[in-house]
Scaffold this motif. Structure first.
Motif, mmCIF file in Angstrom:
data_model
loop_
_atom_site.group_PDB
_atom_site.id
_atom_site.type_symbol
_atom_site.label_atom_id
_atom_site.label_comp_id
_atom_site.label_asym_id
_atom_site.label_seq_id
_atom_site.Cartn_x
_atom_site.Cartn_y
_atom_site.Cartn_z
ATOM 1 N N ALA A 225 -15.223 -4.647 5.008
ATOM 2 C CA ALA A 225 -13.758 -4.668 5.056
ATOM 3 C C ALA A 225 -13.305 -3.275 5.479
ATOM 4 C CB ALA A 225 -13.179 -5.039 3.697
ATOM 5 N N ARG A 226 -12.825 -3.177 6.718
ATOM 6 C CA ARG A 226 -12.411 -1.874 7.246
ATOM 7 C C ARG A 226 -10.917 -1.672 7.034
ATOM 8 N NH1 ARG A 226 -15.172 -1.860 13.125
ATOM 9 N NH2 ARG A 226 -14.121 0.175 13.238
ATOM 10 N N LEU A 227 -10.495 -0.421 7.160
ATOM 11 C CA LEU A 227 -9.117 -0.079 6.804
ATOM 12 C C LEU A 227 -8.419 0.672 7.936
ATOM 13 C CD1 LEU A 227 -9.863 1.346 3.230
ATOM 14 C CD2 LEU A 227 -8.990 -0.943 3.769
ATOM 15 N N LYS A 228 -7.183 0.298 8.200
ATOM 16 C CA LYS A 228 -6.307 1.069 9.085
ATOM 17 C C LYS A 228 -5.073 1.459 8.267
ATOM 18 C CE LYS A 228 -7.389 1.520 12.860
ATOM 19 N NZ LYS A 228 -8.362 2.519 13.415
ATOM 20 N N GLN A 229 -4.432 2.540 8.686
ATOM 21 C CA GLN A 229 -3.395 3.098 7.815
ATOM 22 C C GLN A 229 -1.993 3.097 8.435
ATOM 23 O OE1 GLN A 229 -6.420 4.771 8.366
ATOM 24 N NE2 GLN A 229 -7.194 3.760 6.534
ATOM 25 N N ALA A 230 -1.030 2.618 7.655
ATOM 26 C CA ALA A 230 0.379 2.896 7.925
ATOM 27 C C ALA A 230 0.672 4.186 7.161
ATOM 28 C CB ALA A 230 1.267 1.752 7.434
ATOM 29 N N GLY A 231 0.470 5.297 7.847
ATOM 30 C CA GLY A 231 0.395 6.564 7.135
ATOM 31 C C GLY A 231 1.721 7.205 6.792
ATOM 32 N N ARG A 232 2.690 7.084 7.694
ATOM 33 C CA ARG A 232 3.813 7.974 7.610
ATOM 34 C C ARG A 232 4.864 7.571 6.577
ATOM 35 N NH1 ARG A 232 3.897 12.167 10.717
ATOM 36 N NH2 ARG A 232 3.852 12.940 8.586
ATOM 37 N N GLY A 233 5.386 8.596 5.920
ATOM 38 C CA GLY A 233 6.607 8.431 5.135
ATOM 39 C C GLY A 233 6.448 8.002 3.691
ATOM 40 N N GLY A 234 5.225 7.822 3.217
ATOM 41 C CA GLY A 234 5.044 7.559 1.792
ATOM 42 C C GLY A 234 5.271 6.122 1.352
ATOM 43 N N ILE A 235 5.067 5.161 2.259
ATOM 44 C CA ILE A 235 5.301 3.767 1.872
ATOM 45 C C ILE A 235 4.268 3.314 0.841
ATOM 46 C CG2 ILE A 235 5.696 1.421 2.727
ATOM 47 C CD1 ILE A 235 6.364 2.599 5.454
ATOM 48 N N GLY A 236 3.085 3.911 0.876
ATOM 49 C CA GLY A 236 2.084 3.611 -0.154
ATOM 50 C C GLY A 236 2.553 4.035 -1.534
ATOM 51 N N THR A 237 3.296 5.137 -1.581
ATOM 52 C CA THR A 237 3.870 5.584 -2.857
ATOM 53 C C THR A 237 4.855 4.541 -3.385
ATOM 54 O OG1 THR A 237 3.594 7.896 -2.206
ATOM 55 C CG2 THR A 237 5.202 7.432 -3.947
ATOM 56 N N VAL A 238 5.645 3.982 -2.483
ATOM 57 C CA VAL A 238 6.600 2.941 -2.896
ATOM 58 C C VAL A 238 5.849 1.721 -3.420
ATOM 59 C CG1 VAL A 238 8.491 1.443 -2.148
ATOM 60 C CG2 VAL A 238 8.281 3.751 -1.179
ATOM 61 N N LEU A 239 4.805 1.317 -2.711
ATOM 62 C CA LEU A 239 4.042 0.131 -3.126
ATOM 63 C C LEU A 239 3.443 0.330 -4.513
ATOM 64 C CD1 LEU A 239 3.097 -2.651 -1.750
ATOM 65 C CD2 LEU A 239 0.855 -1.559 -1.660
ATOM 66 N N ARG A 240 2.869 1.498 -4.736
ATOM 67 C CA ARG A 240 2.254 1.754 -6.046
ATOM 68 C C ARG A 240 3.312 1.868 -7.147
ATOM 69 N NH1 ARG A 240 -1.057 -0.128 -7.896
ATOM 70 N NH2 ARG A 240 -1.492 1.522 -9.407
ATOM 71 N N HIS A 241 4.491 2.421 -6.787
ATOM 72 C CA HIS A 241 5.562 2.489 -7.786
ATOM 73 C C HIS A 241 5.964 1.086 -8.237
ATOM 74 C CE1 HIS A 241 8.949 4.163 -9.956
ATOM 75 N NE2 HIS A 241 9.772 3.333 -9.336
ATOM 76 N N LYS A 242 5.797 0.136 -7.336
ATOM 77 C CA LYS A 242 6.109 -1.255 -7.683
ATOM 78 C C LYS A 242 4.968 -1.912 -8.465
ATOM 79 C CE LYS A 242 9.162 -2.014 -3.708
ATOM 80 N NZ LYS A 242 10.391 -2.121 -4.547
ATOM 81 N N LYS A 243 3.917 -1.143 -8.715
ATOM 82 C CA LYS A 243 2.714 -1.619 -9.414
ATOM 83 C C LYS A 243 2.014 -2.746 -8.657
ATOM 84 C CE LYS A 243 3.601 -0.098 -14.104
ATOM 85 N NZ LYS A 243 3.830 -0.484 -15.498
#
Lengths: 733, 130
Positions: A225-243
């Motif tokens: 399972a390979r990974l590509k990134q939507a890197g910019r702007g901290g959207i991963g931070t938003v996703l994790r904040h949503k648990k």
């Protein structure tokens, strides 16, 4: 075999932990001419799941992808919404062309959210299978709103017509493990794994503002399972904040006509011709298939554009240590390497057999995609770390922790310069000597982000907030402003723009902040001198950002547009026309018409018109969020010229000559500081003049706000759009 | 390795091989659906294009749908194919074909039916070393 083995016992444990919090059954619609005709709405606060219709207005005005994302988010938030407000969303969409298999670069997803770094709307594009599979599962877009109480997975099962919010206490958070777990848990048999894609972040996103999203694609040939990134702007931070641990889509029925295009024949012919062009041209052009984007590192160093030591310089004698050959030993170059089916550009690079020297997985031999040019330049060159292994290790950890390699590299380079300038000391950094070139210190900062402790958490706040924090240590705020490479709160991607006025504005005026996907004009401007006047530059700063926006509306990758060119492109066309690659633009006209059946789309200008609508809407969206005016397009001086005498003297001959030729003063007898300041006055004035010209070309007022006439002409004069503009222009027309 | 071998010299351009091929595999006489293609070079000379079973397409296929069978013939598992046509663009000989009536591409699998019907012996099935 995969480097992360998921045992049967582990799978059973993960499944046993799943508790259904909400469930929504639907009849998967047949995709018709590139659209599923509905979007998926998920609210994690009240466990609501619903389908929303995608109407003709949405298709006609916003097209898809980033356009749909922006429209859905616009309607979900208000001007007071913060990144961590419950109403903020993570919105993800492909686009009407997204998911066709016949043309290279047709599997992109675009994610949009209110950014923890900028406070405004941010968009980020990414490969992997999620967007196309989401559409074929029945949804043109997904909105994730609200905040979950417990860790959850959102499952969209297009095979069963089932959406679930699942409590998921047992899954990993870090993406390299989580993506394998999702493939193992939701595939009934191994062959189904390629029909599963997950969106996830990692523990680094929990502790920083620069969290990225990992989009998986299951590589059946390599069983990973390979990974590509939507890197910019901290959207991963938003996703994790949503648990949210993962958004997972499953769709097993992919075929070459799953998008049900209007005209498959034209798509097949256009795609086969483009595959042939790549077959013939890529080996004698950029060798993307062999090296991926890291072929750029040498080119940028050769042209003094590679960021070195926090963008002080554009080249370094040691740069060759991080050129492509230093990574080739880890790459498996065997067969296809695209992040969606049929991408013969194949720039994804897969490293296997890399043993980690640090962190929680120290000693493990792992697989990792990349590194891309941006990662090599940002973490390597910009931090002065001429160590390919350290860069590759940081690439792995950034990805699995869910941290954007660009913001990480640029932020750390800023911190390193502050350390070397004496603004920081080891007491402040918790004992870390943050000198340029220290790969171990770089990795420790990264692991601190993962653990949520130490100075790494400060770096993880990004440059805008570091500037505020460091000013409290007594640093000169103007100096921090000059060397802090961010605009709008987003860190620069990795190109030195000092000698390209057009690219300074390309970064400064970019809707989301300084990211090159909107405009990349350095060669056209500084190397080839093809856009010499303000009007030429303004025209380029209209056309290219609009044109590049179009890829994001349709679920497309930009690379096959101009990272390979037809053999006769430079003889049939010249200057800016050649840079547009007209034959490829025509390919995209054909693809759009053939997928959607829209016969009113006849030329490249028609495509650009679609982008103008969405681009201006996004500018107004910035305005709605309290930004989007001229002051937010200001750039740090280091992106325009030398901030320090040291920098000036490193290219003194060039700058002295410019004072004579451009500024009209004779530098002999002047001190370095005097010369530097004279050059600065000139360059800052040039930037402001260019901004004036671009605003006029785009139909904006001199504060950078689209005029009412502009939004009317574009058909986006919705009452709330007009209201936002009026509120910022005193009702002036 | 079982390969269809061509010899241009005796070819008379009757196109019978194309008709036999499309009839055998797509149940219609349609040269656009033939895996062997005969092109006029003028002066009663003909070019014969057919798969050499070199296997380049096996390497380019993203799904593993193309494979080499026990006889060394490169074949396509249609159920695995997503119709991306990468193999068409990357075929060194230009002998992987597609037709808009079908999602999947197609190629010669050395069945030999055309060779049996060829009136001049311009095409033959041969066993070559792998």
């Amino acid at each position: 075999m995969a480097s992360v083995e998921i045992t049967k016992e582990r799978i059973e444990k993960l499944k046993a932990g799943h508790k259904v919090l909400a469930e929504f059954r639907y009849e998967p619609p047949a995709v018709e001419k590139g659209y599923a005709g509905q979007s998926l709405y998920v609210n994690l606060s009240d466990n609501e799941i619903a389908a929303k219709p995608v109407d003709e207005m949405m298709k006609k005005t916003f097209v898809g992808g980033r356009g749909f994302d922006l429209w859905l988010l616009w309607n979900a938030v208000n001007g007071e919404t913060k990144w961590d407000s419950p109403e903020n969303e993570v919105v993800i969409a492909a686009g009407p062309i997204g998911g066709i298999t016949q043309y290279p670069g047709t599997g992109k997803s675009i994610a949009v959210s209110i950014s923890p770094l900028t406070g405004s709307v941010v968009d980020s594009n990414v490969g992997g299978y999620f967007g196309p599979l989401l559409k074929f599962a029945g949804f043109d877009a997904i909105e994730v709103q609200g905040l979950a109480n417990e860790e959850v997975i959102v499952l969209i099962d297009g095979d069963e017509g089932l959406v679930q919010i699942l409590e998921a206490p047992e899954e990993s958070v870090n993406s390299h493990q989580l993506a394998e777990e999702m493939a193992a848990v939701f595939a009934q048999k191994p062959a189904e794994k390629r029909g599963i894609s997950s969106v996830s972040a990692g523990v680094g996103a929990d502790h920083t503002r620069m969290g990225c999203l990992n989009f998986s694609f299951y590589d059946t040939r390599r069983e990973v399972a390979r990974l590509k990134q939507a890197g910019r702007g901290g959207i991963g931070t938003v996703l994790r904040h949503k648990k949210v641990k993962a958004l997972v889509v499953k769709y097993s029925g992919l075929k070459g006509d799953s998008n049900h295009p209007d005209d498959l024949e034209t798509i097949q012919e256009t795609g086969a011709r483009m595959h042939r062009e790549i077959y013939e041209r890529d080996p004698i052009m950029f060798e993307m298939r062999k090296d991926g984007t890291n072929h750029l590192t040498k080119i940028m160093n050769d042209y003094d554009i590679l960021p070195v030591h926090n963008f002080r310089y554009g080249a370094h004698p040691d740069a060759e240590k991080i050129y492509s050959p230093n990574f080739q030993k880890y790459f498996e170059y065997a067969g296809p390497d695209g992040c969606w089916y049929g991408c013969t550009m194949a720039c994804a690079k897969f490293a296997r057999g890399f043993t980690l020297r640090s962190g929680p997985y120290k000693g493990q031999t792992i697989t990792v995609d990349g590194p891309e040019y941006e990662t090599v330049a940002g973490i390597g060159a910009n931090c002065g770390i001429w160590d390919a292994d350290a860069v590759l290790e940081a690439n792995f950890y950034c990805d699995t922790y869910g941290i954007d390699t660009i913001s990480f590299g640029t932020s750390l380079a800023f911190a390193m310069e502050c350390y070397e300038e004496g603004i920081l000391n080891s007491e402040i950094t918790g004992g870390l000597a943050l000198n340029f070139g220290d790969g171990d210190a770089m990795l420790e900062i990264l692991h601190q982000m993962g653990r949520g402790e130490g100075f790494g958490v400060v770096v993880g706040q990004g440059i805008r907030r570091m500037k505020q924090i460091f000013a409290d240590y007594g640093a000169d705020p103007q100096f921090l402003q000059d060397i802090g490479m961010e605009v709008k709160g987003l860190e620069y991607s990795e190109y030195v723009t000092k000698e390209s006025l057009a690219q300074q504005a390309g970064y400064g005026l970019a809707n989301k902040g300084p990211q090159h996907d909107e405009a990349w004009l350095i060669f056209m401007d500084a190397v080839n001198n093809q856009i010499p006047t303000f009007q030429d530059k303004a025209e380029a700063l209209h056309y290219f950002p609009m044109w590049r926006t179009w890829f994001g509306l349709n679920g497309l990758c930009k690379l096959p547009w101009n990272d390979v060119e037809p053999a006769d492109n430079r003889t049939r066309y010249s200057g800016m026309d050649a840079a547009k690659v007209p034959e490829h633009v025509q390919n995209y006209v054909q693809l759009f018409r053939s997928v959607t059946g829209r016969q009113d789309i006849e030329s490249g200008d028609d495509l650009v018109r679609m982008s103008e609508i969405v681009y201006n809407f996004q500018r107004v969206f910035n305005l709605k969020m309290g930004y989007g005016t001229r002051e937010h397009d200001a750039i740090p001086y280091r992106s325009a010229g030398p901030v320090t005498d040291l920098e000036y003297e490193s290219r003194a001959e060039r700058y002295d000559q410019q004072l004579i030729d451009l500024v009209g003063i004779v530098p002999s007898g002047m001190s370095t500081t005097e010369k530097r300041l004279a050059l600065r006055r000139y360059r800052e004035d040039q930037y402001n003049q260019l901004v004036d010209a671009v605003y006029e070309r785009r139909g904006w007022n001199q504060d950078g706000i689209p005029t009412l006439a502009t939004v009317r002409a574009l058909g986006i004069d919705f009452p709330d759009v007009v209201e936002v503009i009026r509120a910022h222009t005193n009702g002036d027309e | 390795m079982k390969v269809l071998v061509t010899n241009e010299e005796p070819c008379i351009g009757c196109h019978l091989c194309e008709d036999v091929c499309s009839q055998a595999w797509y149940k219609e006489i349609n040269r656009g659906l033939s895996s062997i293609r005969i092109t006029s070079l003028g002066n009663a000379e003909w070019a014969l294009a057919v798969c050499s079973q070199c296997g380049e397409c096996v390497d380019i296929c993203p799904t593993g749908a193309l494979y080499r069978d026990k006889a060394g013939v490169v074949r396509l598992k249609k159920q695995e194919c997503v119709g991306c046509l990468s193999c068409v663009g990357f075929c060194p000989n230009g002998t992987m074909y597609f037709h808009d009536d079908y999602v999947e591409p197609f190629k010669c699998i050395s069945c030999g039916l055309c060779a049996k019907e060829c009136p001049t012996g311009a095409i033959t099935i041969e066993l070559l070393p792998d």
